[in-house]
Design a protein around this motif. Structure first.
Motif, PDB file in Angstrom:
ATOM      1  N   ASP A 154       1.230  -1.506   0.003  1.00 47.55           N
ATOM      2  CA  ASP A 154       0.070   0.179  -0.405  1.00 47.55           C
ATOM      3  C   ASP A 154       0.679   1.091   0.176  1.00 47.55           C
ATOM      4  N   ASP A 155       0.768   2.509   1.107  1.00 50.68           N
ATOM      5  CA  ASP A 155       1.272   3.840   1.342  1.00 50.68           C
ATOM      6  C   ASP A 155       2.459   3.624   1.779  1.00 50.68           C
ATOM      7  N   ALA A 156       3.115   2.797   1.989  1.00 49.29           N
ATOM      8  CA  ALA A 156       4.070   1.837   2.928  1.00 49.29           C
ATOM      9  C   ALA A 156       5.924   1.567   1.713  1.00 49.29           C
ATOM     10  N   ASP A 157       7.179   1.607   2.394  1.00 46.07           N
ATOM     11  CA  ASP A 157       8.336   1.913   1.238  1.00 46.07           C
ATOM     12  C   ASP A 157       8.920   0.477   2.170  1.00 46.07           C
ATOM     13  N   ALA A 158       8.653   0.285   3.412  1.00 46.66           N
ATOM     14  CA  ALA A 158       8.823  -0.364   4.074  1.00 46.66           C
ATOM     15  C   ALA A 158       8.430  -1.149   5.148  1.00 46.66           C
ATOM     16  N   ALA A 159       8.554  -2.171   5.714  1.00 45.62           N
ATOM     17  CA  ALA A 159       7.842  -2.906   6.686  1.00 45.62           C
ATOM     18  C   ALA A 159       8.863  -3.742   7.529  1.00 45.62           C
ATOM     19  N   GLN A 160       9.164  -3.622   8.835  1.00 44.68           N
ATOM     20  CA  GLN A 160      10.613  -4.016   9.736  1.00 44.68           C
ATOM     21  C   GLN A 160       9.605  -4.491  10.689  1.00 44.68           C
ATOM     22  N   TRP A 161      10.037  -5.362  12.187  1.00 43.72           N
ATOM     23  CA  TRP A 161      10.357  -5.467  13.309  1.00 43.72           C
ATOM     24  C   TRP A 161      11.478  -5.518  13.879  1.00 43.72           C
ATOM     25  N   HIS A 162      11.089  -3.790  14.681  1.00 44.34           N
ATOM     26  CA  HIS A 162      12.341  -3.031  15.160  1.00 44.34           C
ATOM     27  C   HIS A 162      12.421  -3.582  16.709  1.00 44.34           C
ATOM     28  N   PRO A 163      14.014  -3.361  16.890  1.00 44.49           N
ATOM     29  CA  PRO A 163      13.263  -3.989  18.617  1.00 44.49           C
ATOM     30  C   PRO A 163      13.343  -2.633  19.420  1.00 44.49           C
ATOM     31  N   VAL A 164      12.721  -2.895  20.038  1.00 47.30           N
ATOM     32  CA  VAL A 164      11.792  -2.107  21.037  1.00 47.30           C
ATOM     33  C   VAL A 164      13.099  -0.799  21.450  1.00 47.30           C
TER      34      VAL A 164
END
Length: 138
Positions: A104-114
């Motif tokens: 959709d309108d995201a360039d990247a989707a990632q799990w990041h360390p809190v």
């Protein structure tokens, strides 16, 4: 011209000491990391919108659990004229399934360390750290 506030929902998803964030493609926060989310459609709850937007932007499915907080995003131009006003409903969600992929309108989707997000090691939209703290307290 009067600009009415628009309701949007954010999906806040934690998993194994990580938080799922998307890098925004479009203004006003293009290039910044934030929670997946978007407009609440007429007749749709913010809880349902958070889950829908999460799937649309990342391919991840999750169950909305509860509201965490609300955030007003109000921007004016250099002359003080109101450009837009969003009320963002942050929704805590429980991971169900799926691999994070930018859609959709995201360039990247990632799990990041809190810990990285809270330490300011990522260029994030305003209030991401505040909302993340709310989620951790929940």
């Amino acid at each position: 011209m009067t600009i009415a506030p628009k309701l949007a929902a954010l999906a806040v998803l934690l998993r194994e000491e990580h938080v799922l964030l998307v890098q925004r493609r479009n203004p006003p926060d293009a290039g910044l990391w934030g929670f997946p989310g978007g407009h609440v459609e007429p007749g749709e709850t913010a809880l349902a919108a958070a889950s829908r937007e999460l799937l649309e932007e990342t391919g991840v499915t999750a169950q909305p659990l509860r509201y965490l907080t609300n955030i007003d995003v109000i921007r004016h131009d250099h002359d003080g004229v109101l450009q837009f006003h969003f009320l963002l409903a942050a929704v805590l969600c429980a991971y169900d399934r799926g691999e994070a992929q930018a859609r959709d309108d995201a360039d990247a989707a990632q799990w990041h360390p809190v810990t990285s997000v809270l330490a300011g090691q990522l260029a994030c939209s305003r209030h991401v750290d505040d909302v993340l703290r709310c989620a951790l307290e929940a």
